[in-house]
Design an enzyme around this catalytic site. Sequence first.
Site, PDB file in Angstrom:
ATOM      1  N   CYS A 112      36.876  37.202  38.381  1.00 12.02           N
ATOM      2  CA  CYS A 112      37.231  37.261  36.959  1.00 12.02           C
ATOM      3  C   CYS A 112      37.503  38.672  36.467  1.00 12.02           C
ATOM      4  O   CYS A 112      37.960  38.852  35.333  1.00 12.02           O
ATOM      5  CB  CYS A 112      36.123  36.613  36.115  1.00 12.02           C
ATOM      6  SG  CYS A 112      35.983  34.822  36.383  1.00 12.02           S
ATOM      7  N   HIS A 254      33.947  39.165  28.693  1.00 10.26           N
ATOM      8  CA  HIS A 254      34.194  37.977  29.506  1.00 10.26           C
ATOM      9  C   HIS A 254      33.164  36.900  29.170  1.00 10.26           C
ATOM     10  O   HIS A 254      31.962  37.194  29.081  1.00 10.26           O
ATOM     11  CB  HIS A 254      34.131  38.301  30.994  1.00 10.26           C
ATOM     12  CG  HIS A 254      34.477  37.127  31.849  1.00 10.26           C
ATOM     13  ND1 HIS A 254      35.728  36.565  31.850  1.00 10.26           N
ATOM     14  CD2 HIS A 254      33.719  36.380  32.693  1.00 10.26           C
ATOM     15  CE1 HIS A 254      35.737  35.523  32.666  1.00 10.26           C
ATOM     16  NE2 HIS A 254      34.523  35.390  33.186  1.00 10.26           N
ATOM     17  N   ASN A 284      36.437  28.996  30.101  1.00 10.43           N
ATOM     18  CA  ASN A 284      36.404  30.222  30.891  1.00 10.43           C
ATOM     19  C   ASN A 284      37.765  30.414  31.542  1.00 10.43           C
ATOM     20  O   ASN A 284      38.104  29.734  32.512  1.00 10.43           O
ATOM     21  CB  ASN A 284      35.297  30.118  31.947  1.00 10.43           C
ATOM     22  CG  ASN A 284      35.238  31.334  32.853  1.00 10.43           C
ATOM     23  OD1 ASN A 284      36.030  32.256  32.739  1.00 10.43           O
ATOM     24  ND2 ASN A 284      34.285  31.321  33.773  1.00 10.43           N
TER      25      ASN A 284
END
Length: 323
Positions: A112, A254, A284
């Site tokens: 990510c 995040h 997400n």
Amino acid sequence: MKARITGVATYLPERTLSSSDVERRIEGYAPHRGIVERMTGIRLRHVAREDQQASDLAVEAVRGLAPPGAGADADLMIFASASQDMVEPATAHIVAAKLGLSCPVFDVKNACNSLLNGIQVAEALILSGAHRKVLVCSGETPSRAIRWRVRDRAQFVDSFAGYTLSDSGAAVLVEADPERGIFHRDFSADSAAWAVGTLPGGGSVHPRDPEYSYFQGDGRRLKEAFERIGPDIFLNALKRTGLTWDDFAVVAVHQVAMPYLRFLAEVLDIPEDRLVVSLPDHGNCASATLPLQLALGSWEPGDRVALLGLGGGISMGVMLAEM
């Protein structure tokens, strides 16, 4: 000379799945109704069409940059994503072919944090004088790796992280600028925790076994691993620059689950009005999360923004920039 983020765009597939839809789609094991939204705070996530690949989502995001064609004269393109079209070649080549680009290209991959690391690489190459305008893009298709046929509760828990994930694309332009741009960046990793969350198929360990083509992980252990590293990388960014979160128009973090976001915001003392909370309505979005929050947030040229990254592996990163 500095490297400035001059453009941000995202692409979100039109099709969405609610958390209730996710629970109804699971076969073999019946999770408690409402558990996905209750545990994560996610109401909706985006799902790409069957004929859309990771490269297509990146292409759509690039085409959304303003003004139209803003990335066409980039002298380097980096595809920075946890997802990819195939193992070989680099997905960057496929994106470039679809966009008609002829500049050098390559991939950057770090879960990510992929896109944040892509911006880091772009900045370094601009500061070195090797490039002046770098297009960094991402296409995330984690919906292809969600386990829907679940054997029992243990397998449901092991697969739970997949039910938070959302398909998305993002594009960021980074250009040489003599006046303003990125002014702080720092990255860290605890690679001993790499096995906490994995998508193990497709590499040399499990090249062809479809059983390993699904996300698996332990959310509790992942949270503990991030807590072991601690928040110093983010707090030190403020100490070293002499700034507070109030000096930023947007603090992009995040986001994987609302409880952890609230915990992190409290530990870091981030004012609520600086956060852009994207998770409930978008899920997400993996490496596209931070540019999505920049696209959703309220800022103007000259404003400061903070990008706080968390990624499997595990890694953390912070980047402070004057837009």
